[in-house]
Design an enzyme around this catalytic site. Structure first.
Site, PDB file in Angstrom:
ATOM      1  CG  ASP A  33      37.623  39.973  32.125  1.00 47.34           C
ATOM      2  OD1 ASP A  33      38.688  40.607  32.005  1.00 47.34           O
ATOM      3  OD2 ASP A  33      36.951  39.563  31.152  1.00 47.34           O
ATOM      4  N   GLY A  36      40.788  46.561  32.533  1.00 50.85           N
ATOM      5  CA  GLY A  36      41.280  47.408  31.443  1.00 50.85           C
ATOM      6  C   GLY A  36      40.181  48.316  30.923  1.00 50.85           C
ATOM      7  NE  ARG A  37      36.570  44.644  28.910  1.00 46.77           N
ATOM      8  CZ  ARG A  37      35.940  43.484  28.974  1.00 46.77           C
ATOM      9  NH1 ARG A  37      34.752  43.362  28.400  1.00 46.77           N
ATOM     10  NH2 ARG A  37      36.486  42.462  29.596  1.00 46.77           N
ATOM     11  CG  ASN A  81      45.926  36.825  31.811  1.00 49.64           C
ATOM     12  OD1 ASN A  81      45.399  36.566  32.894  1.00 49.64           O
ATOM     13  ND2 ASN A  81      45.199  37.211  30.766  1.00 49.64           N
ATOM     14  NE  ARG A  84      45.850  40.347  29.588  1.00 46.76           N
ATOM     15  CZ  ARG A  84      44.812  40.822  30.239  1.00 46.76           C
ATOM     16  NH1 ARG A  84      44.949  41.879  31.017  1.00 46.76           N
ATOM     17  NH2 ARG A  84      43.630  40.257  30.125  1.00 46.76           N
ATOM     18  NE  ARG A 201      35.016  36.673  31.876  1.00 50.71           N
ATOM     19  CZ  ARG A 201      35.913  36.164  31.076  1.00 50.71           C
ATOM     20  NH1 ARG A 201      35.819  34.916  30.702  1.00 50.71           N
ATOM     21  NH2 ARG A 201      36.929  36.888  30.641  1.00 50.71           N
ATOM     22  NE  ARG A 207      36.422  35.632  26.370  1.00 49.22           N
ATOM     23  CZ  ARG A 207      36.108  36.711  25.644  1.00 49.22           C
ATOM     24  NH1 ARG A 207      35.103  36.658  24.786  1.00 49.22           N
ATOM     25  NH2 ARG A 207      36.788  37.837  25.773  1.00 49.22           N
ATOM     26  CG  LEU A 208      33.497  28.765  31.251  1.00 51.15           C
ATOM     27  CD1 LEU A 208      33.412  27.247  31.353  1.00 51.15           C
ATOM     28  CD2 LEU A 208      32.944  29.414  32.524  1.00 51.15           C
ATOM     29  CB  SER A 209      38.786  33.162  29.927  1.00 54.52           C
ATOM     30  OG  SER A 209      37.988  34.066  29.201  1.00 54.52           O
ATOM     31  CD  GLU A 220      23.067  26.337  38.964  1.00 53.39           C
ATOM     32  OE1 GLU A 220      22.619  27.115  38.099  1.00 53.39           O
ATOM     33  OE2 GLU A 220      22.838  25.112  38.975  1.00 53.39           O
TER      34      GLU A 220
HETATM   35  C1  IPE Z   1      40.410  35.916  32.317  1.00 45.88           C
HETATM   36  O1  IPE Z   1      40.300  37.179  31.762  1.00 45.88           O
HETATM   37  C2  IPE Z   1      41.629  35.811  33.179  1.00 45.88           C
HETATM   38  C3  IPE Z   1      41.595  36.556  34.426  1.00 45.88           C
HETATM   39  C4  IPE Z   1      40.655  37.356  34.832  1.00 45.88           C
HETATM   40  C5  IPE Z   1      42.737  36.365  35.278  1.00 45.88           C
HETATM   41  P1  IPE Z   1      40.926  37.548  30.344  1.00 45.88           P
HETATM   42  O2  IPE Z   1      40.726  39.005  30.155  1.00 45.88           O
HETATM   43  O3  IPE Z   1      42.307  37.044  30.251  1.00 45.88           O
HETATM   44  O4  IPE Z   1      40.006  36.686  29.362  1.00 45.88           O
HETATM   45  P2  IPE Z   1      39.740  36.854  27.802  1.00 45.88           P
HETATM   46  O5  IPE Z   1      41.067  37.025  27.118  1.00 45.88           O
HETATM   47  O6  IPE Z   1      38.891  38.071  27.624  1.00 45.88           O
HETATM   48  O7  IPE Z   1      39.016  35.620  27.412  1.00 45.88           O
HETATM   49  C1  IPE Z   2      41.280  41.384  34.372  1.00 44.83           C
HETATM   50  O1  IPE Z   2      41.068  42.555  33.664  1.00 44.83           O
HETATM   51  C2  IPE Z   2      42.689  41.258  34.879  1.00 44.83           C
HETATM   52  C3  IPE Z   2      43.408  40.124  34.302  1.00 44.83           C
HETATM   53  C4  IPE Z   2      43.056  39.442  33.260  1.00 44.83           C
HETATM   54  C5  IPE Z   2      44.632  39.749  34.950  1.00 44.83           C
HETATM   55  P1  IPE Z   2      41.547  42.740  32.161  1.00 44.83           P
HETATM   56  O2  IPE Z   2      42.929  43.277  32.181  1.00 44.83           O
HETATM   57  O3  IPE Z   2      41.380  41.501  31.389  1.00 44.83           O
HETATM   58  O4  IPE Z   2      40.537  43.845  31.672  1.00 44.83           O
HETATM   59  P2  IPE Z   2      39.824  43.926  30.257  1.00 44.83           P
HETATM   60  O5  IPE Z   2      39.189  42.612  30.004  1.00 44.83           O
HETATM   61  O6  IPE Z   2      40.886  44.259  29.259  1.00 44.83           O
HETATM   62  O7  IPE Z   2      38.817  45.030  30.425  1.00 44.83           O
HETATM   63 MG    MG Z   3      39.874  40.741  30.309  1.00 38.84          MG
END
Ligand code: IPE
Ligand code: IPE
Ligand code: MG
Length: 255
Positions: A33, A36-37, A81, A84, A201, A207-209, A220
């Site tokens: 994760d 995007g950021r 996902n 999106r 993570r 969180r576990l998402s 752990e």
């Molecule tokens: C979890 O990340 C899913 C993957 C990394 C594939 P997300 O970016 O989808 O999780 P949330 O929405 O922040 O909980």
């Molecule tokens: C993880 O990065 C990739 C997937 C969830 C597929 P993100 O796209 O969720 O990046 P952030 O959380 O927006 O930074």
């Molecule tokens: Mg994310």
């Protein structure tokens, strides 16, 4: 047959040794994760973050393999996902093809066995085909298992298991009174895998998402603020060293 026995022996040996010494977690799961950021910080499009995430994945596989990790499960696309924007979803679902096209040969040469958990039938044909090819080509490999969680969601996985079991009960193949932990585990995508020992993570989210909710019961957990594209060997080592200092009791007491 010989290969199968060798694999069985190797895996059992690794699991056993790991339980004894706990030097390296046998099964490591990662929620990849923060792509995007990572991109936003650099004023780049989100897709650039996903591309950089592939580079981080490539190096993490290499390091995990060198460290003797038995199974590396990576969360690449969740059942949530799909929420999106379509262009991003399309981009994300092309990444497995791209990654496997460039890396499958190397993975195979390094004896890595590719597997997948998730709803295969919900994926576009091109993603499905790329993953099936990688799973087929590496099926007999005996080294590290690289397990992709693609179109994976833990609640949907549990719902599917419950439906299958309910149907088996209706058909008289399963006695409800005899359903136990092993029965449930056998009906999950992870039926062939031991539960993760360590979950990592990145990105600062705690969180576990919807990832491996059943399987992580005694795993752990290790979190870092680093975004996935910046994740490197030092972070992996830090996570493993934290894991070594944990006291896993599984509800018991330390004697
Ligand atoms: C979890 O990340 C899913 C993957 C990394 C594939 P997300 O970016 O989808 O999780 P949330 O929405 O922040 O909980
Ligand atoms: C993880 O990065 C990739 C997937 C969830 C597929 P993100 O796209 O969720 O990046 P952030 O959380 O927006 O930074
Ligand atoms: Mg994310």
């Amino acid at each position: 047959m010989l290969r199968f026995l060798r694999r069985l022996f190797r895996n059992e040996g690794a699991t056993h040794a790991n339980k004894e010494t706990r030097s390296v977690p046998y099964h490591v799961a990662i929620i990849m994760d923060g792509n995007g950021r990572w991109a936003a910080k650099r004023k780049l499009p989100r897709t650039a973050g996903h591309q950089a995430g592939i580079v981080a994945l490539r190096r993490t596989i290499k390091h995990a393999n060198e460290m003797g990790i038995g199974i590396l499960t990576v969360y690449a696309f969740s059942t949530e996902n799909w929420r999106r924007p379509k262009p991003e979803v399309d981009f994300l679902l092309r990444l497995p093809n791209e990654f496997l096209k460039s890396d499958l040969n190397d993975l195979h040469k390094n004896n890595v066995k590719v597997t997948m958990i998730g709803f295969m039938e919900g994926l576009p044909a091109h993603t499905r085909n790329a993953v099936s090819e990688a799973v087929g080509v590496t099926a007999k490999n005996t080294g590290m298992v690289l397990n992709f969680a693609l179109n994976y969601g833990s609640r949907a996985e549990i719902i599917a298991a419950v439906r299958t079991l309910a149907q088996k009960a209706v058909d008289g193949q399963v006695n409800p009174a005899q359903i136990d932990e092993q029965t449930i585990a056998n009906h999950l995508f992870t039926a062939a895998l031991p539960d993760p020992d360590l979950l990592i993570r990145p990105s600062g989210e705690i969180r576990l998402s919807n990832f491996l909710l059943w399987q992580l019961a005694y795993t752990e957990l290790w979190f870092t603020d680093v975004n996935w594209p910046d994740f490197n060997r030092e972070h992996l080592e830090e996570a493993i060293s934290a894991y070594r200092n944990r006291d896993r009791r599984f509800g018991g007491i330390k004697l």
